[in-house]
Design a protein around this motif. Structure first.
Motif, PDB file in Angstrom:
ATOM      1  N   UNK A  28       0.797  -1.230   0.000  1.00 60.63           N
ATOM      2  CA  UNK A  28       0.000   0.000   0.000  1.00 60.63           C
ATOM      3  C   UNK A  28       0.830   1.280   0.000  1.00 60.63           C
ATOM      4  N   UNK A  29       2.104   1.162  -0.342  1.00 61.84           N
ATOM      5  CA  UNK A  29       2.985   2.330  -0.399  1.00 61.84           C
ATOM      6  C   UNK A  29       3.786   2.273  -1.697  1.00 61.84           C
ATOM      7  N   UNK A  30       4.158   3.425  -2.237  1.00 61.41           N
ATOM      8  CA  UNK A  30       4.999   3.408  -3.448  1.00 61.41           C
ATOM      9  C   UNK A  30       6.488   3.266  -3.092  1.00 61.41           C
ATOM     10  N   UNK A  31       6.827   2.143  -2.418  1.00 58.59           N
ATOM     11  CA  UNK A  31       8.205   1.918  -1.974  1.00 58.59           C
ATOM     12  C   UNK A  31       8.639   0.498  -2.305  1.00 58.59           C
ATOM     13  N   UNK A  32       9.893   0.370  -2.743  1.00 58.99           N
ATOM     14  CA  UNK A  32      10.533  -0.918  -2.943  1.00 58.99           C
ATOM     15  C   UNK A  32      11.571  -1.096  -1.860  1.00 58.99           C
ATOM     16  N   UNK A  33      11.806  -2.346  -1.464  1.00 59.85           N
ATOM     17  CA  UNK A  33      12.842  -2.661  -0.490  1.00 59.85           C
ATOM     18  C   UNK A  33      13.785  -3.676  -1.122  1.00 59.85           C
ATOM     19  N   UNK A  34      14.984  -3.234  -1.531  1.00 60.19           N
ATOM     20  CA  UNK A  34      15.959  -4.172  -2.101  1.00 60.19           C
ATOM     21  C   UNK A  34      16.816  -4.789  -1.000  1.00 60.19           C
ATOM     22  N   UNK A  35      17.010  -6.111  -1.095  1.00 58.96           N
ATOM     23  CA  UNK A  35      17.839  -6.827  -0.128  1.00 58.96           C
ATOM     24  C   UNK A  35      18.816  -7.697  -0.905  1.00 58.96           C
TER      25      UNK A  35
END
Length: 158
Positions: A28-35
């Protein structure tokens, strides 16, 4: 700890180092989390995402089988934090147990078990990257194309 649900976009390869990156997207957010993850874990996630079933259980399948043999199952996975360059995760079971895990292993297990994945809000806020905004004009043009295209339009093309 407040957490947001994330979906697994997939594994990408960072060039030129050829380092696998697990890419999560906040629902529900315009965010990516790269790991950044290891090659073996990237392979395990890829196998699950392609819907392949290995002839013998891989480690992630085995760990889920062990939970089940003990009368428990995976409820959800939570990316809980980051220390230096290392992300931290937890497996949360139906029986209320919490097990520390690497995010890559935890997510492989979540995909196999069809369990949701969450990330702490602070983790997403501090380590996430903004998702690009969709190009509204391009989206409108594509919708217009879809409204007027038919299968016959593609006949005879190679």
């Amino acid at each position: 700890m407040a957490a947001v649900e994330v979906e697994v976009v997939g594994v990408r390869i960072e060039l030129p180092a050829n380092q696998p990156i697990l890419l999560l997207k906040a629902v529900n957010l315009p965010r990516f989390l790269p790991i950044w993850i290891g090659a073996a874990e990237a392979n395990a996630i890829g196998i699950v995402q392609r819907g392949l079933t290995p002839p013998r259980p891989l480690s992630h399948h085995l760990m889920l089988d062990i939970l089940e043999a003990h009368g428990d199952s995976l409820s959800r996975v939570v990316i809980t934090g980051r220390e230096n360059h290392t992300f931290l995760a937890e497996l949360r079971t139906e029986a209320g147990k919490t097990i520390s895990a690497r995010p890559s292993d935890a997510i492989a297990m979540a995909l196999i078990a069809d369990s949701p994945v969450y990330a702490a809000e602070e983790v997403v806020a501090e380590n996430g990257i903004d998702a690009p905004a969709p190009d509204e004009e391009e989206v409108a043009q594509f919708r217009e194309f879809l409204d007027h295209v038919s299968p016959e339009d593609f006949e005879g093309r190679s």
